[in-house]
Design an enzyme around this catalytic site. Structure first.
Site, short mmCIF file in Angstrom:
data_model
loop_
_atom_site.label_atom_id
_atom_site.label_comp_id
_atom_site.label_asym_id
_atom_site.label_seq_id
_atom_site.Cartn_x
_atom_site.Cartn_y
_atom_site.Cartn_z
N THR A 1 75.50 45.72 -3.94
CA THR A 1 74.82 46.87 -3.36
C THR A 1 74.15 46.50 -2.06
O THR A 1 73.87 45.33 -1.79
CB THR A 1 73.73 47.41 -4.30
OG1 THR A 1 72.72 46.39 -4.47
CG2 THR A 1 74.29 47.82 -5.64
N ASP A 2 73.86 47.50 -1.25
CA ASP A 2 72.88 47.33 -0.20
C ASP A 2 71.53 47.18 -0.90
O ASP A 2 71.39 47.50 -2.08
CB ASP A 2 72.90 48.53 0.76
CG ASP A 2 72.37 48.18 2.14
OD1 ASP A 2 71.63 47.17 2.25
OD2 ASP A 2 72.68 48.90 3.10
N TRP A 3 70.54 46.71 -0.18
CA TRP A 3 69.27 46.30 -0.80
C TRP A 3 68.55 47.48 -1.45
O TRP A 3 68.06 48.37 -0.76
CB TRP A 3 68.41 45.59 0.23
CG TRP A 3 68.62 44.09 0.23
CD1 TRP A 3 67.63 43.14 0.28
CD2 TRP A 3 69.85 43.35 0.16
NE1 TRP A 3 68.18 41.87 0.23
CE2 TRP A 3 69.54 41.97 0.16
CE3 TRP A 3 71.19 43.71 0.07
CZ2 TRP A 3 70.49 40.97 0.08
CZ3 TRP A 3 72.16 42.72 0.01
CH2 TRP A 3 71.80 41.37 0.01
N PHE A 4 68.52 47.49 -2.78
CA PHE A 4 67.94 48.53 -3.62
C PHE A 4 68.76 49.81 -3.60
O PHE A 4 68.25 50.89 -3.89
CB PHE A 4 66.48 48.83 -3.25
CG PHE A 4 65.54 47.67 -3.46
CD1 PHE A 4 65.55 46.95 -4.63
CD2 PHE A 4 64.64 47.31 -2.46
CE1 PHE A 4 64.67 45.89 -4.83
CE2 PHE A 4 63.78 46.24 -2.65
CZ PHE A 4 63.79 45.53 -3.84
N GLY A 5 70.04 49.73 -3.26
CA GLY A 5 70.89 50.91 -3.22
C GLY A 5 71.20 51.47 -4.60
O GLY A 5 71.22 50.74 -5.59
#
Length: 778
Positions: A271-275
């Site tokens: 994921t993108d960060w905290f996606g």
């Protein structure tokens, strides 16, 4: 007997230990079977997964092994599984320059931004830049570089366009593939991002992109497809946004069906960060690694597994893909980072690469390059003295220095007006000191606020024009994460900037002297209202830390400009095809802006607000030049445009078709000018357009010549695979080549009205039938 029992008890623990599978010595399947649920969760959720946070976005900086790196995974020492480090970024490695316990600095090379690489149209050069970038990544102990990013320049206001290559999927895909090949040649990985449809920054963690499968597949997924098939990145990073109602990281049809089954991707997805907002759905979709990790995600997955709501087979599948990635990393291979890359050599690479991506828009009466008669130069514009190397956010780099334009000019022997320099330096220092300080903890990652352009009312322009041989004016525009560009002050020039160009031009023209404008910009800007005033205009973009030297090399003729625009420059923002379906920052209320930035905290927005909560891609496949050429809309500068200090002629064009329908285009390019230079050969195709609505022309191939000396020729070849002629037929969920006559065009740019042309007849055929994916659920 007692002694024997004691010896046996001492040996038994060693025997048990020896039987534990070890990654790299035993099969991945055996290692997975030996793992406890907690150990599997350790791998699936990043190393920050012990933190109780509900953030929906951040700029990563959670690694311990390499300070300032975006993040790292958890290790499982019992099974020989090390933690591995991932770090930004698209224009060079982003790590902390300082560390506790040492006075040593850990600077990284700030390479030109991705748009510059796209403007080179040179895959060999981009691969070489990637090679150097990957070398730096390895030397600093990072395993995977979170780059490149290949989202489409759908709209010129997108705040992160500088991180992306082009409005055209073929150009973007080929340049991306080259970058990946170069980086991964060093035995480190890349993370292809942001998959997919991440084409606006406004409210990016909640925005729902609405569109058709054809639009998605032909335009926005195509560069990812090219990159995956041609270069196999180690990892792919999913984007924050929703696609037709579901978060990208939670779409099995995107990640498993399209990426893995259709394209053959065999790496790891993160994921993108905290996606995303549902860890179980992410696991099911095939998004294996949740970064940088949340405690709530770990507990959500655990609960679903123990309650039988999430299959252990899915967990094991995802863990297996992560382990196979770890096996390839330098850290697993036992590489010890020396933290000593050859930054001096890398600086020369970035200097040369930036030159090749600069685009000459205007050059009246051969005003450039400056000749031997030009000695003294008056330099205007705040960014001449405070040059912008790159954008902000995760695409930024902690560099040791940036060569300003002033420094670059002096390095090539030009004498800059010292009095004017003192005035500017004094102004810049005072203006920066008066800038309001933000209390936002993420301000460093937000788009940088530039000081206003200096008023020239107190400068004696007439004297400067008398004392100097020419004038150079620099216009600076920058952008970054979390916000899109404004029209009034970023896409358009400000009143002060236009007045500066006009006043300087009038004063120097009165003395019969030339004025050149340097555009140190993050992307497309409006030019129609002022372009007629200066004699020459050079787009330097955000060219990295050697920017001033690179510009000076072009201005003095040490290098001949060979960059071509990777996107269209419209006459006005009102001409942009997506103007009604993209957020306009100038019109976003303070309340909405605050709501959008809550992505830093713990709130996602809900609702149906146009271009904020929901953005509909009504422009379909008519993105960029596909729209302007088809609808005959005038532009300031077309896609593929760029001038040179020399001239080229084309001759002997041929388009030979093979039995399977592939087309091989050859043409001879001759340097007919007086200096050496490179030429970009662009091949477009006009389809019959009888069975399916088609753009007037589409780029289907390109190449760049070697540096040709005056009078020298080179015959180049461009291949157009039959499959690349196919469009996506939504009714049949298939890629289909239309039967009929195709015009093969060798053109100077997308709007070239007199291209070389050859007609080729193709048989119609379905080249691939796929599962129906990314369909909007009514």
């Amino acid at each position: 007997m007692l002694r024997n029992l004691m010896m046996l008890s001492a040996i038994l623990p060693m025997c048990v230990c020896a039987q534990v599978p070890q990654l790299g010595k035993d099969s991945v399947e055996k290692v997975v079977s030996a793992m406890t649920l907690d150990e599997k969760l350790d791998l699936l959720v990043g190393s920050a997964g012990n933190k109780n946070t509900s953030s929906t976005a951040t700029v990563g900086s959670s690694a311990v092994l390499v300070p300032g790196a975006a993040g790292q995974t958890n290790g499982v020492p019992r099974l020989g599984i090390p933690a591995v480090v991932v770090a930004d970024g698209p224009a060079g490695l982003r790590i902390a320059p300082t560390r506790e316990g040492t006075d040593k600095t850990f600077y990284c090379t700030h390479f030109p931004v991705a748009t510059v690489m796209g403007a080179t149209w040179n895959t060999e050069l981009v691969e070489a830049v990637g090679d150097v970038m990957g070398d730096e990544v390895k030397h600093y102990g990072v395993d995977v570089l979170l780059a490149p990013a290949t989202n489409i320049h759908r709209n010129p206001l997108n705040g992160r366009n500088f991180e992306y290559y082009s409005e055209d999927p073929l150009l973007a895909g080929k340049i991306t593939a080259a970058q990946i090949k170069g980086v991964q040649r060093n035995g480190v990985g890349t993370s292809l991002k942001h998959f997919a449809l991440n084409n606006q920054e406004t409210n990016r963690t909640s925005n729902n992109v609405i569109g058709t499968p054809r639009t998605f597949r032909e335009i926005y997924l195509k560069p990812f497809e090219i990159a995956v098939k041609e270069s196999q990145p180690w990892t792919v990073m999913t984007s924050y946004n929703k696609i037709n109602g579901t978060y990208a990281s939670q779409r099995a049809d995107l990640i498993t069906e399209i990426l893995r089954h259709e394209w053959g991707f065999n790496g790891m997805v993160m994921t993108d960060w905290f996606g995303g907002d549902n860890a179980v759905q992410q696991m099911e979709a095939g998004n294996e690694l949740l970064m940088p990790g949340k405690l709530v995600q770990r507990e959500e997955i655990r609960k679903a597994v123990l309650n039988g709501l999430l299959s252990r087979d899915i967990i094991d599948r995802n863990v297996k893909n992560i382990l196979e990635c770890i096996l390839k990393t330098p850290r697993f291979q036992g590489y010890i980072a020396d933290n000593n890359p050859d930054l001096k050599a890398h600086a020369q690479v970035t200097r040369n690469a930036a030159c090749e991506g600069m685009v000459l828009l205007k050059n009246e009466k051969n005003s450039l390059p400056v000749g031997n008669k030009i000695k003294n130069v008056a330099v205007f514009g705040r960014t001449s003295y405070d040059f912008i190397a790159g954008g902000t956010g995760s695409g930024d780099v902690n560099h040791a220095y940036v060569v300003s334009l002033m420094k670059g000019l002096k390095n090539v022997g030009l004498v800059t007006d010292f009095g004017l320099q003192q005035v500017y330096e004094s102004y810049i220092e005072k203006a920066k000191a008066q800038m309001p300080k933000s209390d936002n903890p993420y301000a460093a990652f937000m788009p940088k606020q530039l000081i206003a352009e200096m008023d020239l009312g107190n400068v004696d322009l007439e004297k400067l024009a008398s004392d100097n041989d020419m004038a150079i004016v620099t216009i600076g525009k920058t952008s970054g994460e979390f916000a899109d560009r404004s029209i009034s002050e970023n896409f358009n020039l400000t009143v002060a900037e236009k007045k500066m160009i006009e006043d300087v031009t009038i004063a120097f023209h009165r003395k019969g002297k030339k004025v050149a404008v340097i555009l140190n910009v993050c992307g497309v800007i409006e030019t129609a209202s002022w372009i007629d005033k200066p004699d020459a205009v050079l787009v330097a973009w955000l060219p990295g830390q050697e920017g001033g030297n690179s510009v000076a090399d072009i201005l003095t003729g040490k290098e001949t400009p060979s960059g071509r625009l990777p996107m269209t420059w419209p006459v006005s923002y009102n001409d942009v095809p997506s103007k009604n379906d993209f957020p306009v920052p100038d019109e976003i209320s303070e309340e909405m802006l605050t709501e959008s930035l809550k992505g830093f905290a713990d709130v996602r927005t809900e609702g149906e607000r146009k271009n904020f909560d929901v953005t509909t891609y009504n422009d379909g496949v008519y993105v960029g030049y596909r729209y302007y050429t088809t609808k005959n809309v005038p532009v300031s500068y077309p896609f593929g445009y760029g001038l040179s200090y020399t001239t080229f002629s084309y001759s002997g064009m041929k388009a030979d078709k093979t039995e399977n329908g592939d087309i091989r285009v050859t043409v001879t390019v001759k340097n007919t000018g007086k200096v050496s230079g490179k030429e970009v050969v662009q091949v477009y195709v006009s389809a019959p357009g009888k069975d399916m609505d088609k753009p007037a022309r589409e780029l289907k191939g390109f190449t760049k010549t070697r540096k040709l000396q005056p009078g020298e020729s080179q015959t180049v070849s461009v291949s157009i695979p039959y499959e690349s002629l196919a469009s996506f037929n939504e009714e049949g969920s298939c890629w289909q080549v239309e039967e009929g006559t195709y015009q093969i065009l060798v053109a100077k740019n997308a709007a070239d009205k007199k291209p070389l042309a050859v007609a080729v007849t193709e048989q119609g055929k379905v080249t691939e039938t796929v599962k129906s994916c990314l369909v909007l659920q009514q």
